[in-house]
Design a protein around this motif. Structure first.
Motif, short mmCIF file in Angstrom:
data_model
loop_
_atom_site.label_atom_id
_atom_site.label_comp_id
_atom_site.label_asym_id
_atom_site.label_seq_id
_atom_site.Cartn_x
_atom_site.Cartn_y
_atom_site.Cartn_z
N LYS A 76 0.86 -1.17 0.00
CA LYS A 76 0.00 0.00 0.00
C LYS A 76 0.90 1.23 0.00
N PHE A 77 0.45 2.29 -0.64
CA PHE A 77 1.32 3.45 -0.79
C PHE A 77 0.50 4.72 -0.96
N ALA A 78 1.19 5.84 -0.95
CA ALA A 78 0.61 7.15 -1.20
C ALA A 78 0.98 7.59 -2.61
N ALA A 79 0.24 8.55 -3.15
CA ALA A 79 0.54 9.07 -4.49
C ALA A 79 0.21 10.55 -4.54
N ALA A 80 1.02 11.30 -5.28
CA ALA A 80 0.82 12.74 -5.40
C ALA A 80 1.28 13.19 -6.77
N GLY A 81 0.73 14.32 -7.22
CA GLY A 81 1.16 14.82 -8.51
C GLY A 81 0.48 16.12 -8.89
N GLY A 82 1.00 16.71 -9.94
CA GLY A 82 0.45 17.92 -10.52
C GLY A 82 0.58 17.87 -12.03
N ASP A 83 -0.23 18.67 -12.74
CA ASP A 83 -0.22 18.70 -14.20
C ASP A 83 -0.58 17.30 -14.72
N ILE A 84 0.18 16.72 -15.64
CA ILE A 84 -0.07 15.35 -16.07
C ILE A 84 -0.07 14.42 -14.87
N GLY A 85 0.80 14.71 -13.90
CA GLY A 85 0.88 13.88 -12.70
C GLY A 85 -0.41 13.83 -11.91
N SER A 86 -1.19 14.90 -11.96
CA SER A 86 -2.49 14.89 -11.30
C SER A 86 -3.42 13.90 -11.97
N GLY A 87 -3.43 13.90 -13.31
CA GLY A 87 -4.28 12.96 -14.03
C GLY A 87 -3.88 11.52 -13.79
N VAL A 88 -2.58 11.24 -13.86
CA VAL A 88 -2.10 9.88 -13.61
C VAL A 88 -2.49 9.43 -12.20
N THR A 89 -2.32 10.32 -11.24
CA THR A 89 -2.63 9.97 -9.85
C THR A 89 -4.12 9.70 -9.66
N ARG A 90 -4.97 10.48 -10.30
CA ARG A 90 -6.42 10.27 -10.17
C ARG A 90 -6.85 8.95 -10.83
N TYR A 91 -6.27 8.59 -11.97
CA TYR A 91 -6.59 7.29 -12.56
C TYR A 91 -6.09 6.15 -11.68
N LEU A 92 -4.94 6.34 -11.06
CA LEU A 92 -4.44 5.34 -10.13
C LEU A 92 -5.42 5.13 -8.98
N ALA A 93 -5.96 6.22 -8.45
CA ALA A 93 -6.93 6.14 -7.35
C ALA A 93 -8.24 5.51 -7.82
N SER A 94 -8.66 5.83 -9.03
CA SER A 94 -9.91 5.30 -9.55
C SER A 94 -9.83 3.80 -9.81
N ASN A 95 -8.70 3.34 -10.34
CA ASN A 95 -8.56 1.95 -10.76
C ASN A 95 -8.04 1.03 -9.66
N HIS A 96 -7.29 1.59 -8.70
CA HIS A 96 -6.67 0.76 -7.67
C HIS A 96 -6.81 1.39 -6.29
N PRO A 97 -8.04 1.67 -5.86
CA PRO A 97 -8.20 2.30 -4.54
C PRO A 97 -7.66 1.46 -3.39
N GLU A 98 -7.67 0.13 -3.58
CA GLU A 98 -7.20 -0.75 -2.51
C GLU A 98 -5.70 -0.63 -2.25
N LEU A 99 -4.97 -0.06 -3.21
CA LEU A 99 -3.51 0.07 -3.06
C LEU A 99 -3.10 1.36 -2.36
N LEU A 100 -4.02 2.29 -2.21
CA LEU A 100 -3.65 3.65 -1.82
C LEU A 100 -4.14 4.03 -0.43
N PHE A 101 -3.26 4.69 0.33
CA PHE A 101 -3.70 5.35 1.56
C PHE A 101 -4.58 6.55 1.22
N GLY A 102 -4.11 7.33 0.27
CA GLY A 102 -4.79 8.54 -0.17
C GLY A 102 -3.99 9.15 -1.28
N ILE A 103 -4.55 10.19 -1.91
CA ILE A 103 -3.83 10.90 -2.97
C ILE A 103 -3.76 12.38 -2.62
N HIS A 104 -2.70 13.03 -3.09
CA HIS A 104 -2.50 14.46 -2.84
C HIS A 104 -2.27 15.14 -4.18
N LEU A 105 -3.04 16.19 -4.47
CA LEU A 105 -3.01 16.86 -5.77
C LEU A 105 -2.79 18.35 -5.60
#
Length: 386
Positions: free
Chosen positions: A171-200
């Protein structure tokens, strides 16, 4: 391929070729008294190129970059370059940070020690992170995708494999901005079980608000956003239209001319940062040129712009994101989103308006961003202990 250590070494031939091109730049003219309103200002770019060819020391910057722990592995047929720095606290949370365009993994260079070793930067060692910063496919030292469809969604799937299958995190955290924000949101949408939370630090341009035909459905803040976004795209969005439709045509010029490449990138740093029209208020010349160099020495400007085409032609829609989300907004960033829209589409548990900074968040205000990331993920520390 297994994970391998990565060491940057640009050949002398590439550097000699660059030096020749810089010394033989063919400059355009400029309308009398024109400044930046027509594009990158001629006198400024001549000054930057002069510094680049006469004073900038790539080997010194290369040595500095090689102090970071860098690796490479192959995921879905693409070689992925990434930084992996271990946290120095008792129980670090792993976090993957994703950059955008026209920056690089260096977007997060300043923030890495603030997250891995907070005790050395007026923080609590219990707030430490294992920090992973990959280069997006087609950017920097990651390889160029040879097939279409490598968009934010596909990269989010690659990041899930990187963090779990390659690095072994459950399990891990994810953060990003610009393209990184989009990648991070798809990661959260497709694999919520892997994430503590996301920061944008942004949620991209909200197309659904811009195309909404029923004004009665929108709040006052959303109507203002729609108006401001339309004006911004009309005045500032030419790069986006070109990169989303004809990136290959653009690639020939900015791949062949280092001055052209610098002009294409530098305008965005001036327009999108909290520099009040003076780049030196935010970035040193070495900092700006090193980011440009990562595109030049890897020949990735053309491949990086293709990301816009892929995202505009093959990206599936995003639904509601249930993963706990922290939002940190910097006042000089592009098109700050309406809070109502964000709250309807993401499970926002922390909303922060920071006092200064622009689009290149971790480059401009690393301390502010690190503090907000540490504060957001405090709630997950107990979970990480188990």
């Amino acid at each position: 391929m297994p994970i391998e250590r990565f060491h940057i070494h640009v050949s002398d031939e590439i550097l000699e070729d660059l030096k020749y091109r810089l010394h033989h730049t063919r400059w355009p003219d400029q309308i009398e008294n024109a400044r930046w309103e027509r594009g990158t200002e001629l006198c400024y770019l001549k000054s930057l190129v002069s510094y680049w060819k006469d004073h900038y020391d790539w080997r010194a910057q290369e040595s500095k970059l090689n102090r970071l722990s860098q690796f490479c592995c192959n995921i879905d047929g693409i070689d992925v370059h990434f930084v992996h720095e271990r946290g120095k606290g008792p129980n670090p949370i792993p976090i993957i940070l994703t950059h955008g365009w026209p920056d690089s993994y260096l977007r997060y260079e300043k923030i890495i020690p603030l997250l891995t070793d907070p005790a050395s930067h007026d923080g609590n060692p219990e707030d430490s992170f294992d920090v992973i910063v990959p280069s997006l496919p087609g950017f920097g030292f990651s390889s160029h995708p040879k097939h279409s469809g490598v968009n934010n969604y596909r990269i989010s799937e690659m990041w899930a494999k990187l963090m779990t299958e390659e690095l072994g995190y459950n399990k891990f955290a994810a953060a990003g901005g610009d393209i990184g924000s989009g990648v991070t949101r798809y990661l959260a949408s497709n694999h919520p079980e892997l994430l503590f939370g996301i920061h944008l630090t942004d949620v991209g341009i909200i197309r659904s608000l811009m195309t909404s035909s029923d004004q009665a459905e929108l709040s006052g803040e959303e109507l203002r956003y729609k108006k401001n976004a339309s004006e911004w795209i009309a005045q500032e969005g030419g790069y986006m239209s070109l990169q989303s439709t004809r990136p290959q045509t653009l690639a020939y010029g900015i791949t062949d001319s280092p001055a052209g490449l610098a002009g294409w990138i530098i305008e965005k740093y001036r327009s999108w940062s909290d520099c009040h029209g003076n780049l030196q208020h935010r970035f040193s010349e070495d900092e700006l040129i090193t980011n440009i160099m990562l595109y030049w020495v890897t020949n990735t400007m053309g491949s990086s712009t293709r990301m816009y085409y892929e995202n505009s032609h093959s990206l599936p829609p995003l639904g509601y994101i249930e993963v706990p989300t922290g939002i940190a907004l910097f006042p000089a960033d592009i098109l700050l989103p309406p809070k109502e829209w964000v709250m309807r589409n993401l499970n926002v548990t922390r909303w922060t308006l920071l006092p200064r900074g622009g689009h290149f968040t971790a480059m401009e205000e690393p301390e502010l961003l690190a503090q907000d990331i540490r504060a957001f993920y405090k709630q997950f520390r107990v979970e990480n202990n188990h």
